[in-house]
Design an enzyme around this catalytic site. Structure first.
Site, PDB file in Angstrom:
ATOM      1  N   LYS A  80       0.747  -1.175   0.089  1.00 14.29           N
ATOM      2  CA  LYS A  80       0.079  -0.055   0.045  1.00 14.29           C
ATOM      3  C   LYS A  80       0.912   1.250  -0.053  1.00 14.29           C
ATOM      4  O   LYS A  80       1.846   1.247   0.730  1.00 14.29           O
ATOM      5  CB  LYS A  80      -0.952  -0.039   1.211  1.00 14.29           C
ATOM      6  CG  LYS A  80      -1.781   1.160   1.511  1.00 14.29           C
ATOM      7  CD  LYS A  80      -2.671   1.142   2.568  1.00 14.29           C
ATOM      8  CE  LYS A  80      -3.407   2.276   2.842  1.00 14.29           C
ATOM      9  NZ  LYS A  80      -4.450   2.262   4.170  1.00 14.29           N
ATOM     10  N   SER A 155      -9.154   3.157   2.533  1.00 14.42           N
ATOM     11  CA  SER A 155      -8.048   3.655   1.411  1.00 14.42           C
ATOM     12  C   SER A 155      -7.096   2.484   1.070  1.00 14.42           C
ATOM     13  O   SER A 155      -6.406   2.785   0.261  1.00 14.42           O
ATOM     14  CB  SER A 155      -7.034   4.711   2.481  1.00 14.42           C
ATOM     15  OG  SER A 155      -6.569   3.690   3.490  1.00 14.42           O
ATOM     16  N   SER A 179     -10.250   1.194   6.830  1.00 15.28           N
ATOM     17  CA  SER A 179      -9.479   1.267   5.661  1.00 15.28           C
ATOM     18  C   SER A 179      -8.918  -0.109   4.950  1.00 15.28           C
ATOM     19  O   SER A 179      -8.385  -0.185   3.945  1.00 15.28           O
ATOM     20  CB  SER A 179      -8.470   2.254   5.696  1.00 15.28           C
ATOM     21  OG  SER A 179      -8.975   3.438   5.577  1.00 15.28           O
TER      22      SER A 179
END
Length: 461
Positions: A80, A155, A179
């Site tokens: 990520k 996210s 997230s």
């Protein structure tokens, strides 16, 4: 070998160790998958193919010499784009960091590399990890692999989409209000939000480089994968003290009891809830959760529809005060009423009371099963646009309503896929357990996953 892309991380690492698949072969298979599927999804936003190939060749040579770097030796994976990676762009979707290349790895990247992983690129996020859709002005938006007109979540939306499509076997997300869990639910993959302070935040952005730490509460880092065993493997690699983040307790992580386990279903104590008081949720999600609870009951588990004795409305209001206190301390120009130091400490005092209630609840119950979000993956839209739930409009931010309470209290939670709605979109269940109890939570999740069935590929794969 076409199946390489959907090996679990555990299977692929074992195949590499046993020389059934070379490191370079595994890498090339994943790079080819990215080249084929990423243009449609925009999940992987940065690639470092040259360094990855060089490292894969080194990994193969090491195996030839009888050397093993660790449990992830030669495993190609993405990370990520909120985790700092030395020599590789780390933007967190934030324009001032569009060209930022860290000089050193954050703790997550460093531990993965020390375990032998080869980080091949970064996956897309929302701006400073602050939205439930993965869209930013640097890289644009990520699409859901089950329906590209819909969001993959945020996210960690790029991570979830990449996992679902075989572009990576393993990812590490981060979670302030869902997230990890919401993208896992939207894309049909597995995710673990660890106990707050279980994994070091060193090198994690939105805490900007060379600035004071702003997020000392509610954030958690954890793995994302295509089965529970991979969550357990990655959890043990990234968790525990590192000497950089003083909030991580300087004690060893609980020794593994193994996942999956031979624990019988009759030993399980499972509370479940179709939703929280006043929180909307799709009928399909309610029904799927009910069916899962009924099947666990049939297998002999003690199963009851039960919630902890918490005023969820008061919890949400208290959480908002804590969030505002953090945000306004570092962005005082925002047009919001001030939060005093008294407000801040009063909020922490109330938080302690909520934690105590939940800990007593988990002394009676092994886990709480509940929704991940009020809906399955919704269509792309501007932030703050209402979202339809069974024909009724709901506030955009209510999507986090089933996840955010456990960020506020710091409890760990695992999401596994358990079914789909009428459109074929994935439905996940949130499995919540006691603080610092990840090993037991992983054991229970593995048993529930056996009932729910294995990972399913999105259409076209």
């Amino acid at each position: 070998m076409t199946d390489i892309n959907f090996y679990t991380a555990t299977e692929l690492a074992e195949a590499i160790r046993e020389c059934r698949i070379s490191c370079i072969e595994a890498l090339e298979a994943h790079l080819a998958q990215i080249a084929h599927h990423n243009p449609r999804l925009n999940a992987v936003v940065t690639l470092d193919e040259e360094r990855a190939r060089h490292r894969a060749r080194e990994a193969d040579e090491a195996i030839t010499r009888g050397e093993l770097w660790g449990p992830l030796h030669g495993l190609p994976m993405t990370l990520k784009d909120g985790h700092s990676t030395a020599g590789m762009k780390t933007t967190s979707g934030y324009v001032p960091l569009a060209d930022y290349v860290p000089e050193e790895d954050g703790t997550v990247a460093a531990r993965l590399k020390a375990a032998g992983a080869i980080i091949i690129g970064k996956t897309n996020v929302s701006i400073l990890l602050g939205d439930i859709q993965s869209d930013n002005p640097i890289f644009g938006r990520t699409n859901n692999p089950w329906d590209v007109s819909r969001t993959s979540g945020g996210s960690s939306g790029g991570a979830a989409a990449a996992l679902a499509t075989g572009m990576t076997p393993l990812e590490i997300g981060s979670d302030l209000a869902g997230s990890i869990r919401i993208p896992s639910h939207f894309c049909g993959v597995y995710g673990l939000k660890t106990t707050e302070h279980r994994v070091s935040m060193h090198g994690h952005i939105p805490d900007l480089p060379n600035e004071p730490r702003s997020h000392r509460h509610m954030w958690s880092i954890g793995p994302m994968a295509r089965n529970v065993a991979d969550l357990a493997l990655a959890y043990r690699i990234i968790s525990g003290p590192d000497g950089y983040d003083p909030d991580v307790p300087p004690v060893p992580v609980e020794a593994s009891r193994g996942v999956p386990t031979a624990r019988p279903y009759t030993s399980l104590r499972i509370a479940w809830a179709p939703t929280f008081p006043g929180a909307p949720v799709m009928g399909a999600i309610r029904h799927t959760l009910h069916d899962l609870a009924s099947e666990l009951d049939r297998l002999g588990a003690r199963v009851e529809e039960r919630l902890p004795d918490i005023n969820f409305g008061e919890l949400a209001r208290t959480r908002v005060v804590l969030s505002r206190a953090v945000r306004l301390a570092f962005r005082p120009e925002e047009d919001e009423p001030p939060v005093t130091l008294t407000d801040y400490f009063t909020t922490l005092y109330r938080r302690d009371a909520f934690i105590d209630i939940l800990e007593r609840f988990f002394s009676e119950w092994d886990v709480l099963l509940c929704p991940v979000a009020m809906t399955t993956a919704f269509t792309h839209r501007p932030t703050d646009t209402p979202i339809e739930v069974d024909g009724e409009e709901a506030n955009y931010w209510r999507v986090i309503g089933h996840c955010a309470p456990f960020n506020f209290t710091g409890h760990p939670s695992i999401v596994i896929p358990i079914g789909s709605d009428a459109k074929g979109l994935p439905i996940g269940v949130q499995i919540v357990g006691k603080r610092w109890g990840e090993e037991g939570l992983l054991e229970v999740a593995a048993l529930i996953a056996e009932v729910a069935g294995p990972f399913r590929k999105p259409p076209g794969l």
